[in-house]
Write an enzyme that holds these catalytic residues in place. Structure first.
Site, mmCIF file in Angstrom:
data_model
loop_
_atom_site.group_PDB
_atom_site.id
_atom_site.type_symbol
_atom_site.label_atom_id
_atom_site.label_comp_id
_atom_site.label_asym_id
_atom_site.label_seq_id
_atom_site.Cartn_x
_atom_site.Cartn_y
_atom_site.Cartn_z
ATOM 1 C CB SER A 1 40.513 32.482 36.923
ATOM 2 O OG SER A 1 40.441 32.871 38.287
ATOM 3 C CG HIS B 1 41.966 36.512 35.325
ATOM 4 N ND1 HIS B 1 41.850 37.731 34.684
ATOM 5 C CD2 HIS B 1 41.016 36.517 36.301
ATOM 6 C CE1 HIS B 1 40.864 38.431 35.229
ATOM 7 N NE2 HIS B 1 40.353 37.727 36.223
ATOM 8 C CG ASP C 1 39.602 36.296 39.577
ATOM 9 O OD1 ASP C 1 39.354 37.352 38.960
ATOM 10 O OD2 ASP C 1 39.378 35.174 39.111
ATOM 11 C CG MET D 1 37.984 38.139 45.051
ATOM 12 S SD MET D 1 36.803 36.775 45.094
ATOM 13 C CE MET D 1 36.863 36.233 43.384
ATOM 14 C CG HIS E 1 39.459 41.123 38.066
ATOM 15 N ND1 HIS E 1 38.428 40.236 37.826
ATOM 16 C CD2 HIS E 1 38.852 42.317 38.345
ATOM 17 C CE1 HIS E 1 37.271 40.855 37.962
ATOM 18 N NE2 HIS E 1 37.502 42.114 38.280
ATOM 19 C CG MET F 1 36.872 41.555 41.672
ATOM 20 S SD MET F 1 36.250 39.869 41.441
ATOM 21 C CE MET F 1 37.799 39.021 41.146
ATOM 22 C CG MET G 1 32.788 41.555 36.528
ATOM 23 S SD MET G 1 34.175 40.386 36.628
ATOM 24 C CE MET G 1 33.461 39.090 37.663
ATOM 25 C CG ASP H 1 36.412 37.173 35.509
ATOM 26 O OD1 ASP H 1 36.157 35.966 35.677
ATOM 27 O OD2 ASP H 1 37.110 37.826 36.310
#
Length: 232
Positions: free
Chosen positions: A12, A37, A39, A41, A70, A72, A141, A177
């Site tokens: 990540s 990966h 992330d 957010m 991913h 979020m 998660m 994750d």
């Protein structure tokens, strides 16, 4: 992307050097990473703000393999096309991010990308059963989403095991994750996971100038998982 259940390590970049993302992506891939990966957010669905589509577009030329994005964020649907256009290979949305997750997964699939479904530690798997025909990946998660470097939540191992039984022989990856290390990788692999997201565990071991540490940590996590799963 050819489907199989071999162990994949997906560093990540949340834990990478933000001033050198391109070089960091190249370094971990050169050292054996299978996926990158990302992330994303939004400071709303989770209590942190990270990256957007423009950053994904900027690093895409530096990623030879799979870019695993991913999300979020909430809402998700207005941003799917932007992340697809930015070069994501897999776009994962949270079950908890909105009331119409089936529609969201349809929208991801409509872009031609692989569709992932993420579930938080406090979320059960009953709803996943009704979405199996829509997904290519389930992301479990094993920390509460929002920050890197958190401790692994061991109660999720039973959830992974139940998901693996539910999925059966369907071509759906189980991705983990949160808190993946040499110690936790065997636990999730034995329960049925095949994609392991590792942020701090990988990036704390080296740097762009000394990437051998990345490789050592990737190999150690992979080996621990493969041994636990009984891989040769």
């Amino acid at each position: 992307m050819t489907f199989d259940r071999r162990i994949r390590i997906a560093p990540s970049i949340l834990a990478a050097d933000f001033a050198a993302f391109g070089a960091e992506c190249r370094a971990v891939e050169d050292q054996g990473a299978d996926w990158i990966h990302v992330d994303v957010m939004d400071g709303h669905f989770v209590p942190n703000i990270t990256f957007g589509p423009q950053m994904c577009r900027a690093i895409r030329p530096h990623v030879r393999g799979v870019m695993d994005v991913h999300l979020m964020i909430a809402p998700v649907d207005p941003y799917i096309e932007a992340f697809a256009s930015a070069g994501a290979d897999i776009i994962t949305a949270h079950l908890e991010a909105g009331p119409h997750i089936h529609r969201t997964l349809q929208a991801i699939r409509a872009t031609g990308k692989k569709a992932g479904l993420a579930i938080n530690p406090g979320t059960g798997i009953d709803a996943v059963a009704h979405l199996l025909d829509m997904i290519d990946l389930v992301c479990v998660m094993t920390v509460n989403p929002g920050f890197g470097g958190q401790k692994f939540i061991h109660s999720q191992i039973d959830k992974i095991r139940s998901l693996r039984a539910m999925i059966g022989d369907r071509p759906i990856h189980i991705e983990i994750d949160g808190g993946i290390t040499e110690d936790t990788a065997p636990l999730v692999a034995a329960a049925g996971a095949d994609v392991l997201v590792a942020g701090s565990a990988v990036f704390s071991a080296g740097s762009v100038a000394a990437p051998e540490g990345y490789g050592a940590r990737i190999r150690a996590i992979r080996a621990a998982a493969e041994v636990a799963r009984g891989a040769p």
